[in-house]
Design a protein around this motif. Structure first.
Motif, PDB file in Angstrom:
ATOM      1  N   GLU A 255       0.809  -1.135  -0.053  1.00 48.02           N
ATOM      2  CA  GLU A 255      -0.111   0.103  -0.095  1.00 48.02           C
ATOM      3  C   GLU A 255       0.912   1.349  -0.015  1.00 48.02           C
ATOM      4  OE1 GLU A 255      -3.643   2.026   2.721  1.00 48.02           O
ATOM      5  OE2 GLU A 255      -3.138   0.077   2.968  1.00 48.02           O
ATOM      6  N   ALA A 256       1.899   1.084   0.543  1.00 49.56           N
ATOM      7  CA  ALA A 256       2.813   2.340   0.835  1.00 49.56           C
ATOM      8  C   ALA A 256       3.820   2.575  -0.315  1.00 49.56           C
ATOM      9  CB  ALA A 256       3.649   2.309   2.124  1.00 49.56           C
ATOM     10  N   ARG A 257       4.002   1.650  -1.383  1.00 51.46           N
ATOM     11  CA  ARG A 257       4.949   1.562  -2.232  1.00 51.46           C
ATOM     12  C   ARG A 257       5.022   2.701  -3.147  1.00 51.46           C
ATOM     13  NH1 ARG A 257       6.704  -3.303  -6.092  1.00 51.46           N
ATOM     14  NH2 ARG A 257       7.501  -4.135  -4.007  1.00 51.46           N
ATOM     15  N   LYS A 258       3.968   3.178  -3.580  1.00 53.19           N
ATOM     16  CA  LYS A 258       4.122   4.507  -4.381  1.00 53.19           C
ATOM     17  C   LYS A 258       4.702   5.767  -3.686  1.00 53.19           C
ATOM     18  CE  LYS A 258       1.129   7.674  -7.107  1.00 53.19           C
ATOM     19  NZ  LYS A 258      -0.284   7.807  -7.748  1.00 53.19           N
ATOM     20  N   GLN A 259       4.106   5.787  -2.208  1.00 50.61           N
ATOM     21  CA  GLN A 259       4.760   6.900  -1.675  1.00 50.61           C
ATOM     22  C   GLN A 259       6.287   6.661  -1.263  1.00 50.61           C
ATOM     23  OE1 GLN A 259       2.421   7.594   2.235  1.00 50.61           O
ATOM     24  NE2 GLN A 259       3.484   9.375   2.346  1.00 50.61           N
ATOM     25  N   GLU A 260       6.625   5.355  -1.139  1.00 48.08           N
ATOM     26  CA  GLU A 260       8.167   5.195  -0.646  1.00 48.08           C
ATOM     27  C   GLU A 260       8.898   5.517  -1.791  1.00 48.08           C
ATOM     28  OE1 GLU A 260       7.881   1.685   2.888  1.00 48.08           O
ATOM     29  OE2 GLU A 260       7.942   1.289   0.763  1.00 48.08           O
ATOM     30  N   ILE A 261       8.446   5.199  -3.094  1.00 47.73           N
ATOM     31  CA  ILE A 261       9.275   5.486  -4.349  1.00 47.73           C
ATOM     32  C   ILE A 261       9.266   6.947  -4.485  1.00 47.73           C
ATOM     33  CG2 ILE A 261       9.350   5.298  -6.839  1.00 47.73           C
ATOM     34  CD1 ILE A 261       8.002   2.423  -6.378  1.00 47.73           C
ATOM     35  N   GLU A 262       8.203   7.640  -4.071  1.00 47.03           N
ATOM     36  CA  GLU A 262       8.370   9.251  -4.185  1.00 47.03           C
ATOM     37  C   GLU A 262       9.378   9.801  -3.313  1.00 47.03           C
ATOM     38  OE1 GLU A 262       4.414  10.370  -3.792  1.00 47.03           O
ATOM     39  OE2 GLU A 262       3.701   9.866  -5.924  1.00 47.03           O
ATOM     40  N   LEU A 267       8.853   3.350   4.667  1.00 45.77           N
ATOM     41  CA  LEU A 267       7.911   4.043   5.451  1.00 45.77           C
ATOM     42  C   LEU A 267       7.095   3.033   6.489  1.00 45.77           C
ATOM     43  CD1 LEU A 267       6.457   6.789   3.171  1.00 45.77           C
ATOM     44  CD2 LEU A 267       7.955   7.088   4.877  1.00 45.77           C
ATOM     45  N   VAL A 268       7.297   1.617   6.279  1.00 45.45           N
ATOM     46  CA  VAL A 268       6.431   0.686   7.171  1.00 45.45           C
ATOM     47  C   VAL A 268       7.646  -0.292   7.536  1.00 45.45           C
ATOM     48  CG1 VAL A 268       4.961  -1.165   6.910  1.00 45.45           C
ATOM     49  CG2 VAL A 268       4.452   0.919   5.575  1.00 45.45           C
ATOM     50  N   GLY A 269       7.280  -0.633   9.044  1.00 47.58           N
ATOM     51  CA  GLY A 269       8.301  -1.491   9.550  1.00 47.58           C
ATOM     52  C   GLY A 269       8.477  -1.200  10.877  1.00 47.58           C
ATOM     53  N   PRO A 270       8.952  -2.010  11.712  1.00 53.42           N
ATOM     54  CA  PRO A 270       9.190  -1.883  13.303  1.00 53.42           C
ATOM     55  C   PRO A 270      10.179  -0.649  13.443  1.00 53.42           C
ATOM     56  CG  PRO A 270       9.536  -4.328  12.747  1.00 53.42           C
ATOM     57  CD  PRO A 270       9.405  -3.439  11.357  1.00 53.42           C
ATOM     58  N   HIS A 271      10.784  -0.278  12.536  1.00 53.25           N
ATOM     59  CA  HIS A 271      11.792   1.033  12.461  1.00 53.25           C
ATOM     60  C   HIS A 271      10.919   2.349  12.674  1.00 53.25           C
ATOM     61  CE1 HIS A 271      11.213   0.865   8.383  1.00 53.25           C
ATOM     62  NE2 HIS A 271      11.536   2.096   8.094  1.00 53.25           N
ATOM     63  N   ARG A 272       9.692   2.186  12.290  1.00 54.08           N
ATOM     64  CA  ARG A 272       8.682   3.330  12.228  1.00 54.08           C
ATOM     65  C   ARG A 272       7.768   3.422  13.463  1.00 54.08           C
ATOM     66  NH1 ARG A 272      10.032   7.297   8.331  1.00 54.08           N
ATOM     67  NH2 ARG A 272       7.856   7.941   8.371  1.00 54.08           N
ATOM     68  N   ASP A 273       7.718   2.196  14.328  1.00 54.14           N
ATOM     69  CA  ASP A 273       6.800   1.921  15.218  1.00 54.14           C
ATOM     70  C   ASP A 273       7.267   2.933  16.550  1.00 54.14           C
ATOM     71  OD1 ASP A 273       5.718   0.085  13.408  1.00 54.14           O
ATOM     72  OD2 ASP A 273       6.253  -1.534  14.617  1.00 54.14           O
ATOM     73  N   ASP A 274       6.273   2.909  17.463  1.00 54.08           N
ATOM     74  CA  ASP A 274       6.178   3.601  18.697  1.00 54.08           C
ATOM     75  C   ASP A 274       5.385   2.924  19.686  1.00 54.08           C
ATOM     76  OD1 ASP A 274       7.085   5.564  20.614  1.00 54.08           O
ATOM     77  OD2 ASP A 274       5.832   7.136  19.614  1.00 54.08           O
ATOM     78  N   VAL A 275       5.840   3.158  21.145  1.00 54.11           N
ATOM     79  CA  VAL A 275       4.970   2.965  22.063  1.00 54.11           C
ATOM     80  C   VAL A 275       4.620   3.938  22.730  1.00 54.11           C
ATOM     81  CG1 VAL A 275       5.020   1.685  24.416  1.00 54.11           C
ATOM     82  CG2 VAL A 275       6.523   0.898  22.438  1.00 54.11           C
ATOM     83  N   VAL A 276       3.179   4.173  22.801  1.00 56.49           N
ATOM     84  CA  VAL A 276       2.323   5.255  23.563  1.00 56.49           C
ATOM     85  C   VAL A 276       2.491   4.879  25.082  1.00 56.49           C
ATOM     86  CG1 VAL A 276       0.235   6.837  23.912  1.00 56.49           C
ATOM     87  CG2 VAL A 276       1.302   5.920  21.597  1.00 56.49           C
ATOM     88  N   LEU A 277       3.016   5.744  25.993  1.00 57.19           N
ATOM     89  CA  LEU A 277       3.211   5.342  27.359  1.00 57.19           C
ATOM     90  C   LEU A 277       1.933   6.254  27.978  1.00 57.19           C
ATOM     91  CD1 LEU A 277       7.150   5.707  27.714  1.00 57.19           C
ATOM     92  CD2 LEU A 277       5.728   3.554  27.346  1.00 57.19           C
TER      93      LEU A 277
END
Length: 373
Positions: A255-262, A267-277
């Motif tokens: 789903e994110a491929r077009k935006q990623e190429i641009e 833009l997707v994966g554990p390296h972009r995740d967060d924990v809300v405390l």
């Protein structure tokens, strides 16, 4: 588990240091800038292959030296092991276990385990998502050292995928021919597989940590909770099993491929995740007071310690100049909670910063020398 002897060569400010250590509490006391934190930083490096103060190894090598060596004798029950790391900035680091040279640095993970309390911990609550991801991943690796390999694989794949995306983005911006992106499908699969494994471990950790952190916060700040740790993935969905998580990541990447190429970046994966405390119903970041934020950060560290201890190998507790940051009430509560630890290493500028309940061995640190009192 505890460290019985720490040896340093050309590490930070030390040309050489030999420090025998006992179980129980050991405090390193001396003015700021004399090398107290360098000692506990070395112990932490053996546990995580990284520093809690800097992002690279270069500052860890004494100025003018080519490499630094950290060596520790470690006892677990009746078993003793000698673990050694040679830090070579710009080149591969080396490791030895019991004098054998046939090991990779990540093979030493799990021999020494630490839980570190430091002034930098406030960033867990107030800082960027990267601080919380690092906290999770270091704890994941402490629980399961094999995850160091998974994390390394993920970072390698991410780097390769980003390089391909960046090249494609530059070609598009400069009006060049469209690139053949068929290899992107292969990198998607690699990223999703490694990412699903890391994500599954993080979710399992959050579930295990949540009740322990809530309990620790109540001990530090009675009546101030409850706490909640809410994982926020960049790939939305409710999956938990590894296969389902892999499929979820693949779908999000598609789903994110077009935006990623641009944009030329993943833009997707554990390296972009967060924990809300959360504290009560509100996120701690932006709403918690300074004292509440400190209590939250301390609760996360105490929960980490309780989790590792419950899983069979009690870690070394490291309290790096943390008591000077706390008010009297939190200082005493924290000291009482950590005092029973098998090994507790404390740094402080003056003796008065070390609570009386943490009685034990004392070292004075000054001008690159470490002397037992």
């Amino acid at each position: 588990m505890h460290v019985t002897h720490l040896s340093l060569a050309d590490f930070r400010s030390y040309t050489r240091a030999e420090v025998p250590l006992d179980p129980g509490v050991t405090a390193f006391v001396g003015p700021n800038g004399q090398g107290k934190t360098n000692l506990v930083e070395a112990v932490g490096y053996l546990a995580t292959l990284g520093s809690h103060r800097v992002a690279s190894d270069a500052p860890l090598v004494r100025m003018g030296a080519e490499r630094a060596v950290i060596r520790a004798q470690v006892r677990q029950g009746d078993r003793q092991q000698l673990v050694e790391l040679e830090l070579n900035p710009g080149r591969a680091n080396r490791a030895r276990i019991n004098r054998s040279s046939q090991v990779r640095p990540r093979d030493v993970l799990g021999i020494v385990r630490t839980v570190l309390f430091a002034p930098e911990d406030l960033a867990l609550v107030k800082g960027d998502p990267g601080e919380r991801r690092r906290f999770l991943d270091e704890l994941v690796t402490a629980r399961s050292p094999r995850m160091a390999g998974v994390r390394s694989d993920y970072e390698r794949v991410l780097k390769q995928r980003n390089t391909l995306l960046k090249t494609a983005a530059l070609a598009r911006r400069h009006g060049g021919r469209s690139m053949d992106l068929s290899t992107l499908d292969v990198w998607d699969q690699h990223l999703a597989r490694a990412g699903a494994e890391l994500l599954a471990q993080r979710l399992d950790l959050i579930a295990a940590l949540q009740p322990l952190a809530d309990k620790a916060y109540e001990q530090l700040a009675p009546g101030g909770g409850p706490l909640a740790l809410e994982y926020k993935p960049s790939a939305p969905g409710e999956a938990h099993g590894r296969e389902d998580l892999c499929a979820q990541l693949m779908a999000a990447l598609a789903e994110a491929r077009k935006q990623e190429i641009e944009r030329g970046i993943t833009l997707v994966g554990p390296h972009r995740d967060d924990v809300v405390l959360k504290l009560g119903q509100l996120p701690a970041k932006g709403y918690a007071s300074h004292g509440e934020s400190w209590s939250y950060a301390l609760a996360l560290r105490l929960a980490s310690y309780d989790l590792l201890r419950a899983e069979g190998n009690e870690p070394v507790l490291v309290l790096d100049d943390v008591f000077a940051e706390l008010d009297a009430r939190r200082r005493e509560r924290l000291a009482e909670l950590v005092a029973p630890g098998e090994q507790v290493l404390v740094t402080a500028a003056v003796d008065d910063d070390v609570p009386h309940v943490l009685a034990g061995a004392r070292y004075t640190v000054s001008g690159g020398t470490v002397e037992r009192v």
